[in-house]
Design an enzyme around this catalytic site. Structure first.
Site, PDB file in Angstrom:
ATOM      1  CD  GLU A 173       0.885 -31.425   7.033  1.00  0.00           C
ATOM      2  OE1 GLU A 173       1.899 -30.811   6.650  1.00  0.00           O
ATOM      3  OE2 GLU A 173       0.090 -31.950   6.254  1.00  0.00           O
ATOM      4  CD  GLU A 362      -4.030 -29.843   5.249  1.00  0.00           C
ATOM      5  OE1 GLU A 362      -3.202 -30.038   4.331  1.00  0.00           O
ATOM      6  OE2 GLU A 362      -3.845 -29.041   6.174  1.00  0.00           O
TER       7      GLU A 362
HETATM    8  C1  BGC Z   1      -0.506 -28.064   4.803  1.00  0.00           C
HETATM    9  C2  BGC Z   1      -1.290 -27.037   4.007  1.00  0.00           C
HETATM   10  C3  BGC Z   1      -0.748 -26.956   2.590  1.00  0.00           C
HETATM   11  C4  BGC Z   1      -0.901 -28.317   1.944  1.00  0.00           C
HETATM   12  C5  BGC Z   1      -0.439 -28.365   0.497  1.00  0.00           C
HETATM   13  C6  BGC Z   1      -0.252 -29.335   4.037  1.00  0.00           C
HETATM   14  O1  BGC Z   1       0.978 -29.841   4.390  1.00  0.00           O
HETATM   15  O2  BGC Z   1      -1.139 -28.329   6.016  1.00  0.00           O
HETATM   16  O3  BGC Z   1      -1.239 -25.815   4.671  1.00  0.00           O
HETATM   17  O4  BGC Z   1      -1.325 -25.957   1.834  1.00  0.00           O
HETATM   18  O5  BGC Z   1      -0.139 -29.248   2.667  1.00  0.00           O
HETATM   19  O6  BGC Z   1       0.916 -28.120   0.404  1.00  0.00           O
END
Ligand code: BGC
Length: 452
Positions: A173, A362
């Site tokens: 990101e 993610e």
């Molecule tokens: C990040 C993670 C973070 C998650 C939740 C993402 O933007 O890559 O490291 O924990 O969001 O906030």
């Protein structure tokens, strides 16, 4: 294909679909000041008063450094076949450049070997926000030397681990760490200057493509990606001011990094900030160098953003209308739960010509979990994953080439400025004892992924 939201199975995703779970070094490892590791910007930032909720620090976190074997076994037991983690740059290069820390190098060999032993494909992220503090002293991402520093680091990782690791993610990101860290001051290193942000953006865009090229050259058969945070931006009303505000934010949140990656240069629109970005960095000279032919892009979408015009906010002149204010379903982070929006963002990124494949690198949600008699009944997280995975199937039915899904995250961890309060894990962690307890959502994945 119109699958019923509840009537689908893992089989509907296809045999070659990658089911993974993700985590990051600074959020999980702990051992922040030992085994030769140098300080990261997060180690330093967390010492500043008022920056992290409850004054939390990542020094111990989930102690993954010592418990990685058990934790990987848990990931395996939940049915996952891929494990995404990041390398801590200051663990292997304590000063960012120069001397290599052999203990740090050996640690990631152990993690990778254990993954391979268990049948978990390692997906290695090179940069998940923990810059060596020594490099921040020299300007960090806003320094033009970043290219040199990052290339050295990527070369070291590729040479060390390239024989074992084929799946690589260059940056996590870039919009996240440049905006929160260099413009808004909410994340490490805590800077708040538009000029630092604009330089950091440019150096991240270059590092991302250069990193891809180094991996391509040094790792035969590498499967290379990078991740983008993204968020559908929705104008609060249809007034021309709100529409313009939404357009500006959309450029920043969704287009700023993928367009240069695809060889289009920075988005050129009627937005003063972008003119400054171009002028500040003489960016027009770098269109070719910012491009790289990634094998996949990682999409990370946590919420849509509803926005309205706000003349009090400098340059961007937009502010968010929070989910709580709009009274729509949201997580403990206040992030709107909206699987339809997730589906739309997946299609939108696919519609950019030139994207070969999407992995959702993610996806997850924080809720106020509680451990009662050894049980965490996180039914809301189960509902969340059920809905988001169904939305992913719907996007695939529209023709979007999505080949994997990584849940965020294996276990509750150090959630950056939120400290240990926001729990995103499939496994509950008692941070006082390090006791792990598989949550209902963890068992839900196990049943989904192990179903006959
Ligand atoms: C990040 C993670 C973070 C998650 C939740 C993402 O933007 O890559 O490291 O924990 O969001 O906030």
């Amino acid at each position: 294909m119109t699958l019923h939201p509840d009537k689908w199975t893992a089989k509907d995703f296809g045999e070659d679909f990658i089911w993974g779970v993700a985590m990051a070094a600074a959020q999980n490892e702990g051992a922040a000041n030992s085994y030769g590791k140098g300080p990261s910007i997060w180690d330093n930032f967390s010492r500043r008063r008022g920056k992290i909720r409850d004054g939390a620090r990542p020094a111990v976190a989930c102690d993954f450094y010592h418990r990685y074997k058990d934790d990987l076994l848990l990931a395996k037991a939940l049915g996952f076949t891929a494990f995404r983690f990041s390398i801590s740059w200051p663990r292997i290069l304590p000063e960012g450049i120069g001397t290599v820390n052999k203990e740090g190098i050996a640690f990631y060999h152990r993690v990778i070997d254990e993954c391979l032993h268990l049948g978990l494909t390692p997906y290695v992220t090179l940069y998940h926000w923990d810059l060596p503090a020594a490099l921040e002293k020299e300007g960090g991402w806003s320094s033009h030397l970043m290219g040199k520093w990052f290339n050295r680091y990527v070369t070291l990782c590729a040479e060390e681990y390239g024989a074992k690791v084929k799946d690589w993610i260059v940056l996590n990101e870039p919009f996240g760490f440049t905006s929160l860290g260099y413009m808004l001051g909410r994340h490490a290193p805590g800077r708040m200057a538009m000029s630092s942000f604009l330089s950091a953006v440019h150096h991240a865009a270059l590092a991302q493509a250069d990193g891809g090229r180094i991996l391509r050259k040094l790792v035969p058969g590498a499967h290379i990606g990078t991740t983008f945070s993204c968020s559908e931006v929705i104008p609060y009303t249809q007034s021309p001011e709100d529409l313009q505000a939404a357009k500006r934010l959309d450029i920043l949140m969704n287009r700023l990094f993928i367009e240069p990656t695809l060889g289009k240069g920075y988005p050129r629109e009627d937005f003063r900030l972008l003119e400054r970005l171009e002028l500040h960095n003489k960016a027009w000279k770098y269109t070719d160098r910012m491009a790289f032919d990634f094998d996949f892009i990682g999409i990370q979408n946590y919420f849509p953003t509803v926005v309205r015009h706000n003349s009090l906010i400098p340059v961007i002149q937009a502010s968010e209308v929070k989910a709580r204010t709009r009274k729509v379903p949201h997580t403990a982070m206040g992030w709107e739960i909206n699987p339809g929006s997730f589906q739309r963002i997946l299609s939108r990124f696919w519609r950019y010509g030139g994207v070969k494949k999407i992995l959702v690198t993610e996806s997850g949600a924080a809720f106020r979990d509680s451990l009662v008699n050894g049980v965490v009944d996180d039914y809301q997280r189960i509902e969340y994953y059920r809905a988001y995975l169904h939305a992913l199937l719907m996007a695939r039915a529209e023709g979007v080439n999505i080949k994997g899904f990584f849940a965020w995250t294996l276990m509750d961890n150090f959630e950056w400025a939120e400290g240990f309060r926001a729990r995103f894990g499939l496994i509950h962690v008692d941070f006082a004892t390090q006791l792990r307890t598989i949550k209902g959502s963890g068992y839900w994945f196990r049943d989904l992924l192990n179903a006959p």
